[in-house]
Design a protein around this motif. Sequence first.
Motif, PDB file in Angstrom:
ATOM      1  N   LEU A  21     -27.165  -7.107  24.213  1.00 27.19           N
ATOM      2  CA  LEU A  21     -26.698  -7.969  25.295  1.00 27.19           C
ATOM      3  C   LEU A  21     -27.273  -7.591  26.655  1.00 27.19           C
ATOM      4  O   LEU A  21     -27.361  -8.442  27.544  1.00 27.19           O
ATOM      5  CB  LEU A  21     -25.164  -7.925  25.366  1.00 27.19           C
ATOM      6  N   GLU A  52     -15.105  -1.632  22.523  1.00 32.28           N
ATOM      7  CA  GLU A  52     -14.181  -2.705  22.877  1.00 32.28           C
ATOM      8  C   GLU A  52     -12.734  -2.230  22.960  1.00 32.28           C
ATOM      9  O   GLU A  52     -11.932  -2.785  23.708  1.00 32.28           O
ATOM     10  CB  GLU A  52     -14.279  -3.827  21.837  1.00 32.28           C
ATOM     11  N   LEU A  68     -12.608  -7.766  31.194  1.00 36.37           N
ATOM     12  CA  LEU A  68     -13.537  -8.394  30.257  1.00 36.37           C
ATOM     13  C   LEU A  68     -14.824  -8.826  30.952  1.00 36.37           C
ATOM     14  O   LEU A  68     -15.883  -8.875  30.330  1.00 36.37           O
ATOM     15  CB  LEU A  68     -12.871  -9.600  29.587  1.00 36.37           C
ATOM     16  N   TRP A  69     -14.740  -9.086  32.262  1.00 38.00           N
ATOM     17  CA  TRP A  69     -15.927  -9.510  33.006  1.00 38.00           C
ATOM     18  C   TRP A  69     -17.016  -8.439  33.024  1.00 38.00           C
ATOM     19  O   TRP A  69     -18.199  -8.744  33.244  1.00 38.00           O
ATOM     20  CB  TRP A  69     -15.550  -9.884  34.446  1.00 38.00           C
ATOM     21  N   LYS A 112     -18.121  -7.106  30.506  1.00 35.32           N
ATOM     22  CA  LYS A 112     -18.990  -7.486  29.387  1.00 35.32           C
ATOM     23  C   LYS A 112     -19.615  -8.856  29.608  1.00 35.32           C
ATOM     24  O   LYS A 112     -20.834  -9.012  29.492  1.00 35.32           O
ATOM     25  CB  LYS A 112     -18.203  -7.477  28.078  1.00 35.32           C
ATOM     26  N   THR A 113     -18.795  -9.851  29.924  1.00 37.25           N
ATOM     27  CA  THR A 113     -19.288 -11.229  29.994  1.00 37.25           C
ATOM     28  C   THR A 113     -20.151 -11.508  31.219  1.00 37.25           C
ATOM     29  O   THR A 113     -21.037 -12.362  31.166  1.00 37.25           O
ATOM     30  CB  THR A 113     -18.108 -12.206  29.971  1.00 37.25           C
ATOM     31  N   GLN A 167     -23.777  -9.128  30.097  1.00 39.12           N
ATOM     32  CA  GLN A 167     -24.493 -10.268  29.528  1.00 39.12           C
ATOM     33  C   GLN A 167     -25.301 -11.058  30.553  1.00 39.12           C
ATOM     34  O   GLN A 167     -26.183 -11.837  30.162  1.00 39.12           O
ATOM     35  CB  GLN A 167     -23.505 -11.204  28.831  1.00 39.12           C
ATOM     36  N   GLN A 168     -25.025 -10.870  31.856  1.00 40.05           N
ATOM     37  CA  GLN A 168     -25.749 -11.668  32.849  1.00 40.05           C
ATOM     38  C   GLN A 168     -26.422 -10.803  33.919  1.00 40.05           C
ATOM     39  O   GLN A 168     -27.644 -10.848  34.072  1.00 40.05           O
ATOM     40  CB  GLN A 168     -24.785 -12.666  33.505  1.00 40.05           C
TER      41      GLN A 168
END
Length: 531
Positions: free
Chosen positions: A334, A485, A493-494, A496-497, A501-502
């Motif tokens: 990721l 996790e 959670l942000w 990760k997301t 991921q970004q």
Amino acid sequence: MTQDTAVAGGPVRHGPRDALGVFAPVAIGLSAGLTVLIGLLGPSAMVPGLSGPSWHPPYSLDAGPDGHLVIALAAAAIVLGGTGLAAALRSRWRPDPRLLLGAGSAVAALLAFLPPSGSADHLNYAAYGRLAALGRDPYAVTPAALPGDPVAGAVEEWAGVTSVYGPVATAVQALASLAGGDSVRLTVFGMALFNAAAFIGTGLLLHRLTAADADLQRRAALLWTANPLMIYHLSAGMHVDTMAVACMVAALLAFSSLRGAAGGATSGVLLGLGIGVKLNAGLVALGPAWELRRRPGRLVLVAGTATATVAAVYGIAGPHVLDQVGAASRKVSLGTPWQPVKLALQSLFGPGAYAVWIQAGSVLLLAVLAWLVFRAVPGGPISPISPIGAGGAVPAGGLRPPAPPVPPSPSASAPVLRPVPPAVPAPLVAAVIVVAWLFAAPYALPWYDGLAFALLAAAPSWPALEGFVVARTAILSLGYLPAREALRPDDLLWLKTVVRQQAVPWSLLALTAALLWWAARAGARARRRPV
């Protein structure tokens, strides 16, 4: 204190590099201290719990810290570690290399007695060792096959996956399992002792490899033993990469210091053992191969013994050992720049259609990066004809300096020039290839960078390339807070997301573009350099 300008009877003026020299040791020390504190606090979002009697090592305060707190501590450790290391490499701070070596080794030894932090990979290692100790094949049987087992049942996220590690790593894991029995704590502690020995041993080997120059020894200690990012990932995180790095550095030391057939054979065996820990460590073998390209007899000896060792190690375990490695090679993690590429290809061609394109693109990027960085090697690709010549000896511990021009003779008005490849030692060749691979790989995790740091520590100083690796490791590390996790607070959670991921993939994409731009310009300047 170092002075920038001193005039007799006048004040001494200090520059920004003196400020970096003050900041660097403070930041590095704080980073290492925070890493120790995370483990000392005990099970948390950063530290998986270990079953077994509490009097078994590793030990902790078992304080049950809040997930927000330990993740914040980890983020601070990474930021302070990355900035402190970058400052140390650029500053005029000149500590005794032995002090750095001793301090880093002491921290690594202490961390062996604290529970590992940052990920849950050590639970996977314990499970694979348990399978092997029980006579099961960890390359064919998953930990999920033993759901009631106290060790195999402790795996968090990879219970249904067979081992991706080499047979040498599995042998060490099995030894730790035999010593630990049904106790996860003792099994992990056994592996931690191996890990600490490999980490400290690598530091000692690098100290020996750079013994000809105190500045190189100091830099080697900063890049490895006292490197807060490596303390965080490889010492506290206890990843199997540490053993692979130790084998490869030992191979390079044997290659450079031992003469005759014994030296070549020892180097080859150590290279093979490193590949037996992790297959991608084999990239290091290209360094000695390049240096021996004009000495075919010694090249055959080193390559032959390395190949025989790899064949023996993997042959005993069986060809199916590579099945999971092949599957992993088609994955995209990721946090790499290939993640947005993967999403774009999936939107165009559907799920699964991206694998071939990304594999081809990563190989092309690796080749381009390696070629451009090689062109930028300090010393330049053109030098005059001189008594040293293209096949002359390389000074110990560094690149061969450019030769002086040949004085004009009565029949010649200028020295004759011809292309002469710079005498690039094996560690630097290997470092360039490994750095190119790390930047190009679709699947990479921050602790993979340990191999690059060790090779750069063994090579002549190259501040620019070191800076790119430090930046890459720090950025990628921030994407794995934590690399598990379990117990991560829902409101984080942000991390990760958004971050993993970004933000991290796009940041690494920009850093890769910057590396390409810098290498192209540095290579062009080297080719235009007057002689």
